[in-house]
Write a protein that holds these residues in place. Structure first.
Motif, PDB file in Angstrom:
ATOM      1  N   GLU A 214      -6.349  -7.927  -3.113  1.00  0.00           N
ATOM      2  CA  GLU A 214      -6.169  -6.558  -3.586  1.00  0.00           C
ATOM      3  C   GLU A 214      -4.888  -6.690  -4.705  1.00  0.00           C
ATOM      4  O   GLU A 214      -4.992  -6.047  -5.725  1.00  0.00           O
ATOM      5  CB  GLU A 214      -5.586  -5.799  -2.342  1.00  0.00           C
TER       6      GLU A 214
ATOM      7  N   LEU B 265      -0.434  -5.758   0.584  1.00  0.00           N
ATOM      8  CA  LEU B 265      -1.667  -5.896   0.005  1.00  0.00           C
ATOM      9  C   LEU B 265      -2.198  -7.356   0.344  1.00  0.00           C
ATOM     10  O   LEU B 265      -1.575  -8.125   0.270  1.00  0.00           O
ATOM     11  CB  LEU B 265      -1.755  -5.630  -1.670  1.00  0.00           C
TER      12      LEU B 265
ATOM     13  N   LYS C  71      -5.352  -5.138  -8.400  1.00  0.00           N
ATOM     14  CA  LYS C  71      -4.471  -4.004  -8.577  1.00  0.00           C
ATOM     15  C   LYS C  71      -3.776  -4.440  -9.967  1.00  0.00           C
ATOM     16  O   LYS C  71      -3.643  -3.793 -10.895  1.00  0.00           O
ATOM     17  CB  LYS C  71      -3.764  -3.660  -7.509  1.00  0.00           C
TER      18      LYS C  71
ATOM     19  N   ARG D  60       0.889  -1.022  -0.111  1.00  0.00           N
ATOM     20  CA  ARG D  60      -0.029   0.028   0.052  1.00  0.00           C
ATOM     21  C   ARG D  60       0.988   1.259   0.016  1.00  0.00           C
ATOM     22  O   ARG D  60       1.717   1.183   0.457  1.00  0.00           O
ATOM     23  CB  ARG D  60      -0.893  -0.132   1.246  1.00  0.00           C
TER      24      ARG D  60
END
Length: 158
Positions: free
Chosen positions: A86, A82, A90, A50
């Protein structure tokens, strides 16, 4: 399938044919090293963190471990990885096949200094049983890296 996205992406540099696929898993550093017949430190693992509301990818040598203080000094916040969901959301790649190629979102990619001791390294190619051999210069270019950083420990030669 993510590996097909990666192969399409790598076509721009005539590297599609260099993607290696294995019968066995290469999802972890040790599995990838075994599949390729190389030392684990030559595996270029891609880690997802992140960064505020966004994400950043760090490509490091297989024996590098993220150093919290170094990471904070470079990125201005503590390292928070993450979740698997996620990462897939992403990058478009599932954990075990994450690489800086053919990404779903435009993410900042950084290469760790731990890779520089090798003439070539082996990042994954979007699946848990694939890899490609690249020079650091090729990894930088093909991974659209923003720069080199020094955020890992445990790999330094004594």
């Amino acid at each position: 399938m993510a590996i097909e996205q990666v192969k399409t992406y790598l076509e721009k540099w005539n590297k599609k044919m260099n993607v290696q696929e294995f019968e066995q898993s290469s999802a972890t550093v040790l599995e990838a090293a075994s599949a390729l017949g190389v030392k684990p430190e030559r595996i270029a693992k891609t880690l997802s963190f992140r960064k505020g509301e966004d994400a950043v990818l760090l490509v490091a040598a297989g024996d590098g471990k993220v150093d919290n203080k170094k990471f904070r000094a470079v990125f201005g916040e503590k390292p928070r990885m993450l979740t698997a969901e996620e990462v897939l959301d992403k990058t478009g790649h599932a954990v075990g096949g994450v690489c800086p190629f053919g990404l779903k979102e435009d993410l900042d990619v950084y290469l760790d200094e731990s890779l520089k001791r090798f003439s070539t390294v082996f990042p994954a190619c979007g699946s848990s049983n694939s890899a490609i051999e690249l020079t650091n210069e090729e990894l930088y270019l093909l991974g659209n890296a923003k720069g080199w950083v020094d955020v890992c420990k445990g790999w330094e030669m004594e």
